[in-house]
Each structure stands twice: as structure tokens, then as C-alpha cells.
Design a protein around this motif. Structure first.
Motif, short mmCIF file in Angstrom:
data_model
loop_
_atom_site.label_atom_id
_atom_site.label_comp_id
_atom_site.label_asym_id
_atom_site.label_seq_id
_atom_site.Cartn_x
_atom_site.Cartn_y
_atom_site.Cartn_z
N LEU A 164 8.35 -19.18 -66.88
CA LEU A 164 8.34 -18.96 -68.32
C LEU A 164 7.95 -17.50 -68.59
CD1 LEU A 164 6.55 -22.28 -69.33
CD2 LEU A 164 8.99 -21.81 -69.20
N LYS A 165 8.86 -16.75 -69.19
CA LYS A 165 8.67 -15.31 -69.38
C LYS A 165 8.61 -14.89 -70.83
CE LYS A 165 11.35 -14.33 -65.23
NZ LYS A 165 12.54 -13.67 -64.71
N ASN A 166 9.23 -15.64 -71.72
CA ASN A 166 9.35 -15.27 -73.12
C ASN A 166 8.85 -16.38 -74.02
OD1 ASN A 166 10.92 -12.79 -72.57
ND2 ASN A 166 12.45 -14.25 -71.84
N ILE A 167 8.48 -16.04 -75.23
CA ILE A 167 7.95 -17.03 -76.17
C ILE A 167 8.97 -18.14 -76.43
CG2 ILE A 167 8.64 -15.85 -78.30
CD1 ILE A 167 5.29 -17.65 -77.64
N ASP A 168 10.25 -17.80 -76.37
CA ASP A 168 11.29 -18.80 -76.59
C ASP A 168 11.35 -19.84 -75.47
OD1 ASP A 168 12.07 -17.58 -78.98
OD2 ASP A 168 13.52 -16.29 -77.95
N GLU B 34 0.62 -24.16 -79.69
CA GLU B 34 1.24 -23.35 -80.73
C GLU B 34 1.88 -22.14 -80.06
OE1 GLU B 34 -0.21 -21.03 -84.79
OE2 GLU B 34 -1.71 -21.82 -83.43
N THR B 35 2.93 -21.63 -80.66
CA THR B 35 3.53 -20.38 -80.19
C THR B 35 3.56 -19.40 -81.36
OG1 THR B 35 5.80 -21.05 -80.68
CG2 THR B 35 4.96 -21.54 -78.46
N MET B 36 3.52 -18.11 -81.04
CA MET B 36 3.54 -17.08 -82.06
C MET B 36 4.19 -15.84 -81.47
SD MET B 36 0.34 -15.34 -84.15
CE MET B 36 -0.71 -15.77 -82.80
N ARG B 37 5.24 -15.37 -82.10
CA ARG B 37 5.92 -14.16 -81.65
C ARG B 37 5.10 -12.94 -82.08
NH1 ARG B 37 10.50 -13.51 -79.58
NH2 ARG B 37 11.32 -15.52 -80.25
N VAL B 38 4.95 -11.96 -81.18
CA VAL B 38 4.23 -10.74 -81.47
C VAL B 38 5.14 -9.55 -81.19
CG1 VAL B 38 2.24 -9.33 -80.82
CG2 VAL B 38 2.02 -11.81 -80.87
N SER C 122 -5.36 -9.57 -59.22
CA SER C 122 -5.73 -8.52 -60.18
C SER C 122 -5.91 -9.07 -61.59
CB SER C 122 -4.65 -7.44 -60.20
OG SER C 122 -4.56 -6.81 -58.96
N GLY C 123 -5.76 -10.37 -61.75
CA GLY C 123 -5.97 -10.98 -63.07
C GLY C 123 -4.70 -11.44 -63.75
N PHE C 124 -3.56 -11.21 -63.12
CA PHE C 124 -2.31 -11.69 -63.69
C PHE C 124 -2.12 -13.16 -63.35
CE2 PHE C 124 -1.69 -7.16 -63.46
CZ PHE C 124 -1.00 -6.87 -64.62
N SER C 125 -1.21 -13.82 -64.06
CA SER C 125 -0.90 -15.20 -63.75
C SER C 125 0.61 -15.40 -63.80
CB SER C 125 -1.58 -16.15 -64.74
OG SER C 125 -1.11 -15.91 -66.06
N TYR C 126 1.04 -16.53 -63.31
CA TYR C 126 2.44 -16.91 -63.29
C TYR C 126 2.52 -18.26 -63.98
CZ TYR C 126 6.73 -18.86 -61.21
OH TYR C 126 7.94 -19.45 -61.02
N VAL C 127 3.35 -18.38 -65.01
CA VAL C 127 3.43 -19.61 -65.79
C VAL C 127 4.75 -20.30 -65.50
CG1 VAL C 127 3.31 -20.63 -68.10
CG2 VAL C 127 1.99 -18.56 -67.59
#
Length: 69
Positions: free
Chosen positions: A35-39, A62-66, A22-27
Motif C-alpha cells: 500500500l503506497k497511496n491513500i487511494d 479514516e483516510t485523509m489526503r494531504v 531506521s524507523g520506516f515501515s512497509y504497509v
């Protein structure tokens, strides 16, 4: 029979493969952690992005918290 059909439909909707198609991915990290969170990401980390038909290897630039609220 109806209960079996209903349970099969529920299982299909919960299927990880169905989500990927459906367009989702697993990292995943280099050591296999999900990997679930920016941290969970650090600049320069090698990551694996799992999609419906394969895996892409990438490097975090790069990482950026939103704030999602």
C-alpha cells in the motif's frame, strides 16, 4: 578491493531491512499488496505494518489526503 567495498556500502544503504531499522515501515494489504497511496486504503480495511522486528495488524479508521507540495 575498493570497488567491492563501495558496492557493498551501496547495497547496505539500499537494504529494505536497513530502512526498517531506521524507523520506516512497509504497509501491506490483507491480500499481500504493498500500500503506497491513500487511494490504496479503504475505511475498515485490515492492514499489516511491517517494522524492523515484527508486524502489527491494524484496521483503517479514516483516510485523509494531504497535499505535500
Amino acid at each position: 578491493k575498493n570497488r567491492l567495498t563501495l558496492n557493498a556500502e551501496i547495497m547496505k544503504r539500499l537494504s529494505p531491512l536497513n530502512k526498517l531499522s531506521s524507523g520506516f515501515s512497509y504497509v501491506q494489504s490483507e491480500n499481500g499488496d504493498c500500500l503506497k497511496n491513500i487511494d490504496d486504503f479503504q475505511k475498515g480495511d485490515k492492514i499489516y505494518i511491517h517494522v524492523s522486528d515484527g508486524v502489527a495488524t491494524a484496521s483503517v479508521m479514516e483516510t485523509m489526503r494531504v497535499d505535500r507540495e
